[in-house]
Motif scaffolding. Structure first.
Motif, PDB file in Angstrom:
ATOM      1  N   ALA A  42       0.832  -1.208   0.000  1.00 29.30           N
ATOM      2  CA  ALA A  42       0.000   0.000   0.000  1.00 29.30           C
ATOM      3  C   ALA A  42       0.864   1.255   0.000  1.00 29.30           C
ATOM      4  CB  ALA A  42      -0.932  -0.008   1.211  1.00 29.30           C
ATOM      5  N   ARG A  45       2.372   1.672  -3.488  1.00 28.77           N
ATOM      6  CA  ARG A  45       1.401   2.186  -4.456  1.00 28.77           C
ATOM      7  C   ARG A  45       1.197   3.687  -4.288  1.00 28.77           C
ATOM      8  NH1 ARG A  45      -0.982  -2.507  -3.240  1.00 28.77           N
ATOM      9  NH2 ARG A  45      -2.335  -1.601  -1.680  1.00 28.77           N
ATOM     10  N   GLU A  46       1.151   4.138  -3.042  1.00 28.76           N
ATOM     11  CA  GLU A  46       0.837   5.542  -2.776  1.00 28.76           C
ATOM     12  C   GLU A  46       2.051   6.468  -2.861  1.00 28.76           C
ATOM     13  OE1 GLU A  46      -1.597   8.167   0.523  1.00 28.76           O
ATOM     14  OE2 GLU A  46      -1.726   5.983   0.566  1.00 28.76           O
ATOM     15  N   TYR A  47       3.206   5.999  -2.376  1.00 32.30           N
ATOM     16  CA  TYR A  47       4.367   6.885  -2.234  1.00 32.30           C
ATOM     17  C   TYR A  47       5.625   6.413  -2.968  1.00 32.30           C
ATOM     18  CZ  TYR A  47       1.594   8.379   1.810  1.00 32.30           C
ATOM     19  OH  TYR A  47       0.586   8.808   2.632  1.00 32.30           O
TER      20      TYR A  47
END
Length: 97
Positions: A42, A45-47
């Motif tokens: 997660a 994916r985000e950072y």
């Protein structure tokens, strides 16, 4: 460790993986000492766009479908041998020690 510290720890760990090596999502979680593969995924994916995200791969050695071609291309550019769309983790797994 709060969320921001955890994100930074994960990203620092990924930045530490040298070219020619890979780590699994679980390896990164273990190295950081918190969370698990899904939490690391997660965060990536985000950072993860600013770190060598392609050096983090599933425990099966197969990239995620949504980034597979790009990930395999980048790994090949790093000198990682790919056989039948799979990375041989025994040969190129990152050892942070």
């Amino acid at each position: 460790m709060d969320r921001e510290e955890y994100v930074e720890a994960v990203l620092r760990a990924v930045e530490s993986i040298p070219p020619g090596s890979v780590a699994t999502y679980g390896d990164i979680a273990e190295y950081v000492g918190q969370g698990g593969p899904r939490q690391v995924g997660a965060i990536m994916r985000e950072y993860g766009g600013g770190v060598p995200w392609w050096r983090v791969i599933r425990a099966s050695g197969v990239p995620a479908e949504e980034v597979g071609d790009e990930q395999l291309h980048n790994l090949r550019s790093d000198g990682v041998r790919i056989t039948n769309g799979r990375v041989d983790l025994r040969a190129v797994r990152w050892d942070p020690s």
